[in-house]
Design a protein around this motif. Structure first.
Motif, PDB file in Angstrom:
ATOM      1  N   LEU A 186       0.858  -1.184   0.000  1.00 41.56           N
ATOM      2  CA  LEU A 186       0.000   0.000   0.000  1.00 41.56           C
ATOM      3  C   LEU A 186       0.895   1.234   0.000  1.00 41.56           C
ATOM      4  O   LEU A 186       1.785   1.360   0.842  1.00 41.56           O
ATOM      5  CB  LEU A 186      -0.886   0.004   1.254  1.00 41.56           C
ATOM      6  N   ILE A 187       0.657   2.100  -0.981  1.00 37.86           N
ATOM      7  CA  ILE A 187       1.381   3.380  -1.047  1.00 37.86           C
ATOM      8  C   ILE A 187       0.367   4.476  -0.771  1.00 37.86           C
ATOM      9  O   ILE A 187      -0.699   4.489  -1.385  1.00 37.86           O
ATOM     10  CB  ILE A 187       1.956   3.625  -2.462  1.00 37.86           C
ATOM     11  N   ALA A 188       0.687   5.385   0.131  1.00 39.78           N
ATOM     12  CA  ALA A 188      -0.152   6.576   0.294  1.00 39.78           C
ATOM     13  C   ALA A 188       0.616   7.741  -0.300  1.00 39.78           C
ATOM     14  O   ALA A 188       1.757   8.006   0.089  1.00 39.78           O
ATOM     15  CB  ALA A 188      -0.467   6.828   1.764  1.00 39.78           C
ATOM     16  N   ARG A 239       4.735   3.393 -12.540  1.00 43.37           N
ATOM     17  CA  ARG A 239       4.163   2.238 -13.261  1.00 43.37           C
ATOM     18  C   ARG A 239       2.974   1.648 -12.498  1.00 43.37           C
ATOM     19  O   ARG A 239       2.044   1.105 -13.077  1.00 43.37           O
ATOM     20  CB  ARG A 239       5.246   1.176 -13.442  1.00 43.37           C
ATOM     21  N   LEU A 240       3.012   1.813 -11.169  1.00 41.29           N
ATOM     22  CA  LEU A 240       1.884   1.323 -10.353  1.00 41.29           C
ATOM     23  C   LEU A 240       0.712   2.302 -10.377  1.00 41.29           C
ATOM     24  O   LEU A 240      -0.356   2.006  -9.835  1.00 41.29           O
ATOM     25  CB  LEU A 240       2.351   1.122  -8.901  1.00 41.29           C
ATOM     26  N   GLY A 241       0.946   3.488 -10.948  1.00 39.02           N
ATOM     27  CA  GLY A 241      -0.162   4.438 -11.081  1.00 39.02           C
ATOM     28  C   GLY A 241      -0.088   5.622 -10.144  1.00 39.02           C
ATOM     29  O   GLY A 241      -1.053   6.378 -10.026  1.00 39.02           O
ATOM     30  N   VAL A 242       1.049   5.791  -9.442  1.00 34.45           N
ATOM     31  CA  VAL A 242       1.190   6.974  -8.591  1.00 34.45           C
ATOM     32  C   VAL A 242       1.522   8.164  -9.502  1.00 34.45           C
ATOM     33  O   VAL A 242       2.521   8.128 -10.220  1.00 34.45           O
ATOM     34  CB  VAL A 242       2.323   6.783  -7.547  1.00 34.45           C
ATOM     35  N   PRO A 243       0.686   9.206  -9.495  1.00 34.37           N
ATOM     36  CA  PRO A 243       0.937  10.338 -10.398  1.00 34.37           C
ATOM     37  C   PRO A 243       2.277  11.022 -10.120  1.00 34.37           C
ATOM     38  O   PRO A 243       2.717  11.090  -8.975  1.00 34.37           O
ATOM     39  CB  PRO A 243      -0.229  11.289 -10.101  1.00 34.37           C
ATOM     40  N   LYS A 244       2.899  11.507 -11.184  1.00 33.72           N
ATOM     41  CA  LYS A 244       4.215  12.180 -11.081  1.00 33.72           C
ATOM     42  C   LYS A 244       4.174  13.361 -10.103  1.00 33.72           C
ATOM     43  O   LYS A 244       5.140  13.627  -9.397  1.00 33.72           O
ATOM     44  CB  LYS A 244       4.612  12.699 -12.464  1.00 33.72           C
ATOM     45  N   ALA A 245       3.046  14.068 -10.085  1.00 37.81           N
ATOM     46  CA  ALA A 245       2.939  15.268  -9.237  1.00 37.81           C
ATOM     47  C   ALA A 245       2.715  14.922  -7.762  1.00 37.81           C
ATOM     48  O   ALA A 245       2.605  15.815  -6.923  1.00 37.81           O
ATOM     49  CB  ALA A 245       1.790  16.139  -9.737  1.00 37.81           C
ATOM     50  N   HIS A 246       2.639  13.631  -7.448  1.00 36.23           N
ATOM     51  CA  HIS A 246       2.397  13.230  -6.056  1.00 36.23           C
ATOM     52  C   HIS A 246       3.694  13.024  -5.285  1.00 36.23           C
ATOM     53  O   HIS A 246       4.691  12.577  -5.839  1.00 36.23           O
ATOM     54  CB  HIS A 246       1.610  11.912  -6.021  1.00 36.23           C
ATOM     55  N   LYS A 247       3.610  13.337  -3.989  1.00 35.16           N
ATOM     56  CA  LYS A 247       4.688  12.947  -3.074  1.00 35.16           C
ATOM     57  C   LYS A 247       4.261  11.646  -2.418  1.00 35.16           C
ATOM     58  O   LYS A 247       3.086  11.518  -2.018  1.00 35.16           O
ATOM     59  CB  LYS A 247       4.860  13.993  -1.983  1.00 35.16           C
ATOM     60  N   ILE A 248       5.181  10.708  -2.295  1.00 37.71           N
ATOM     61  CA  ILE A 248       4.851   9.473  -1.575  1.00 37.71           C
ATOM     62  C   ILE A 248       5.028   9.738  -0.085  1.00 37.71           C
ATOM     63  O   ILE A 248       6.122  10.085   0.375  1.00 37.71           O
ATOM     64  CB  ILE A 248       5.732   8.306  -2.052  1.00 37.71           C
ATOM     65  N   GLY A 249       3.932   9.585   0.662  1.00 34.78           N
ATOM     66  CA  GLY A 249       3.991   9.834   2.099  1.00 34.78           C
ATOM     67  C   GLY A 249       4.671   8.678   2.806  1.00 34.78           C
ATOM     68  O   GLY A 249       5.617   8.873   3.569  1.00 34.78           O
ATOM     69  N   TYR A 250       4.205   7.478   2.536  1.00 37.56           N
ATOM     70  CA  TYR A 250       4.839   6.284   3.087  1.00 37.56           C
ATOM     71  C   TYR A 250       4.241   5.042   2.431  1.00 37.56           C
ATOM     72  O   TYR A 250       3.219   5.140   1.747  1.00 37.56           O
ATOM     73  CB  TYR A 250       4.689   6.196   4.617  1.00 37.56           C
ATOM     74  N   CYS A 251       4.918   3.908   2.639  1.00 37.21           N
ATOM     75  CA  CYS A 251       4.426   2.630   2.100  1.00 37.21           C
ATOM     76  C   CYS A 251       4.274   1.625   3.235  1.00 37.21           C
ATOM     77  O   CYS A 251       4.991   1.687   4.236  1.00 37.21           O
ATOM     78  CB  CYS A 251       5.402   2.049   1.088  1.00 37.21           C
ATOM     79  N   MET A 252       3.356   0.699   3.035  1.00 38.03           N
ATOM     80  CA  MET A 252       3.163  -0.424   3.953  1.00 38.03           C
ATOM     81  C   MET A 252       3.074  -1.692   3.135  1.00 38.03           C
ATOM     82  O   MET A 252       2.774  -1.637   1.941  1.00 38.03           O
ATOM     83  CB  MET A 252       1.833  -0.288   4.692  1.00 38.03           C
ATOM     84  N   VAL A 253       3.270  -2.827   3.780  1.00 37.10           N
ATOM     85  CA  VAL A 253       2.840  -4.092   3.187  1.00 37.10           C
ATOM     86  C   VAL A 253       1.786  -4.665   4.123  1.00 37.10           C
ATOM     87  O   VAL A 253       1.771  -4.360   5.316  1.00 37.10           O
ATOM     88  CB  VAL A 253       4.010  -5.091   2.965  1.00 37.10           C
ATOM     89  N   PHE A 254       0.896  -5.482   3.575  1.00 37.71           N
ATOM     90  CA  PHE A 254      -0.167  -6.028   4.427  1.00 37.71           C
ATOM     91  C   PHE A 254      -0.699  -7.343   3.873  1.00 37.71           C
ATOM     92  O   PHE A 254      -0.475  -7.698   2.718  1.00 37.71           O
ATOM     93  CB  PHE A 254      -1.301  -5.006   4.607  1.00 37.71           C
ATOM     94  N   GLY A 255      -1.430  -8.052   4.738  1.00 36.65           N
ATOM     95  CA  GLY A 255      -2.022  -9.341   4.363  1.00 36.65           C
ATOM     96  C   GLY A 255      -2.478 -10.053   5.633  1.00 36.65           C
ATOM     97  O   GLY A 255      -2.445  -9.481   6.724  1.00 36.65           O
ATOM     98  N   ARG A 256      -2.916 -11.320   5.471  1.00 36.65           N
ATOM     99  CA  ARG A 256      -3.304 -12.089   6.667  1.00 36.65           C
ATOM    100  C   ARG A 256      -2.036 -12.509   7.410  1.00 36.65           C
ATOM    101  O   ARG A 256      -1.138 -13.104   6.812  1.00 36.65           O
ATOM    102  CB  ARG A 256      -4.070 -13.356   6.269  1.00 36.65           C
ATOM    103  N   PRO A 257      -1.961 -12.221   8.698  1.00 42.63           N
ATOM    104  CA  PRO A 257      -0.743 -12.566   9.437  1.00 42.63           C
ATOM    105  C   PRO A 257      -0.538 -14.078   9.563  1.00 42.63           C
ATOM    106  O   PRO A 257      -1.509 -14.830   9.685  1.00 42.63           O
ATOM    107  CB  PRO A 257      -0.992 -11.977  10.828  1.00 42.63           C
ATOM    108  N   ALA A 258       0.730 -14.497   9.548  1.00 39.69           N
ATOM    109  CA  ALA A 258       1.068 -15.892   9.849  1.00 39.69           C
ATOM    110  C   ALA A 258       1.730 -15.931  11.227  1.00 39.69           C
ATOM    111  O   ALA A 258       2.557 -16.798  11.507  1.00 39.69           O
ATOM    112  CB  ALA A 258       2.002 -16.445   8.775  1.00 39.69           C
ATOM    113  N   VAL A 259       1.386 -14.982  12.065  1.00 40.96           N
ATOM    114  CA  VAL A 259       1.942 -14.904  13.418  1.00 40.96           C
ATOM    115  C   VAL A 259       0.829 -14.347  14.304  1.00 40.96           C
ATOM    116  O   VAL A 259      -0.002 -13.576  13.837  1.00 40.96           O
ATOM    117  CB  VAL A 259       3.197 -13.992  13.445  1.00 40.96           C
TER     118      VAL A 259
END
Ligand SMILES: Cc1cc2nc3c(=O)[nH]c(=O)nc-3n(C[C@H](O)[C@H](O)[C@H](O)COP(=O)(O)O)c2cc1C
Length: 278
Positions: A186-188, A239-259
């Motif tokens: 997830l990219i915000a 390439r993932l679709g984040v517009p050039k004029a955007h600043k990336i605030g932060y990224c996460m990864v996510f899914g069902r935990p295996a812990v």
């Protein structure tokens, strides 16, 4: 056009909308319905609609009867404390992708996070399948394999040092410390021209992470992925679709935990500067 409408039969002239409007743009003359004389002042926050005890106000085409009722089902202080203290960074994931409906629901809820000047400019970019996430991961490691040997280790920034560690773990042990084997990223991001793009992104992701936990979804704030997409290989974000004029605030990864975590951790005492007089 903000389309500010007051339902004559419902309005009890309590004045709450006037008092709560952060822009101070609602006026109510004695015996008349509230009005907004200068629409340009309105920031579109809908506080007037939310604070009205009788549901008399509609703005921006929003029907107050379709808002969620706030009389019931608020989490207790204890349940929210458990959520906040029980949240953990998840670094082990089940392989399966989440259902699209779960991801969309989480993003729709996280979208309700506050934004500076009510800009509502945050864009969520999420990979919806494990296959897409894995393909991105392969590309990142291939790029690192080209980039790192060209850098002088004496000049390494902190980001470069972490990248060398991550690349080493991947090539020597098959360990993926950038994506953590998660099925989704997830990219915000937000337009650079809004008031506080980075802060808005971080607040949105914070809401996402907490809400995710209530739906059995784990996440981790991912500094290494953020370096890759925001600094080293911005074309991949595009390439993932984040517009050039955007600043990336932060990224996460996510899914069902295996812990599964069975208790909270215990932080060092909170740092507080409690001022009594000034
Ligand atoms: C801004 C930020 C960036 C982070 N980057 C990473 C990262 O790149 N990789 C990782 O495994 N954890 C990362 N984390 C997770 C922290 O290591 C983690 O929050 C901390 O160790 C406390 O553990 P907890 O989140 O389980 O309470 C990051 C956390 C934050 C807030």
């Amino acid at each position: 056009m903000i389309d500010f409408k007051v339902h004559e039969d419902r309005c009890i002239a309590c004045g709450h909308c006037v008092a709560d409007c952060p822009a101070g743009c609602i006026v109510m003359e004695k015996g008349a319905l509230p009005v907004i004389p200068d629409e340009k002042k309105c920031i579109g926050c809908q506080h007037c609609l939310a604070v009205c005890p009788t549901g008399a106000i509609s703005i921006l085409g929003v029907d107050p009867d379709e808002s969620m009722d706030l009389q019931y089902e608020m989490p207790t202080a204890h349940s929210l404390e458990t959520l906040i203290k029980g949240r953990r960074s998840v670094r082990h994931y089940r392989k399966q992708s989440l259902e699209a409906a779960t991801i969309k629901k989480l993003l729709e809820i996280a979208w309700h996070a506050p934004t500076g000047t009510n800009a509502q400019g945050v864009l969520f970019t999420a990979t919806m399948t494990r296959e897409a996430t894995e393909a991105l991961g392969k590309e990142i490691y291939a790029r690192l394999g080209k980039m790192l040997p060209e850098l002088d280790p004496q000049q390494d920034t902190l980001a470069h040092k972490y990248m060398r560690m991550a690349y080493g773990a991947y090539t020597e042990h098959g360990a993926d410390v950038i994506l953590r084997g998660a099925p989704h990223i997830l990219i915000a991001s937000a337009p650079g021209k809004i008031a506080v793009p980075m802060v808005d992104c971080v607040i949105a992701l914070t809401h996402f992470e907490l809400m995710a936990q209530t739906m059995g979804v784990g996440a981790v704030w991912d500094g290494m992925l953020t370096w890759c997409l925001a600094e080293f290989f911005p074309d991949l974000a595009e390439r993932l679709g984040v517009p050039k004029a955007h600043k990336i605030g932060y990224c996460m990864v996510f899914g069902r935990p295996a812990v599964k975590y069975h208790r909270t951790v215990q932080r060092v005492p909170a740092k507080m500067n409690l001022v009594e007089t000034f």
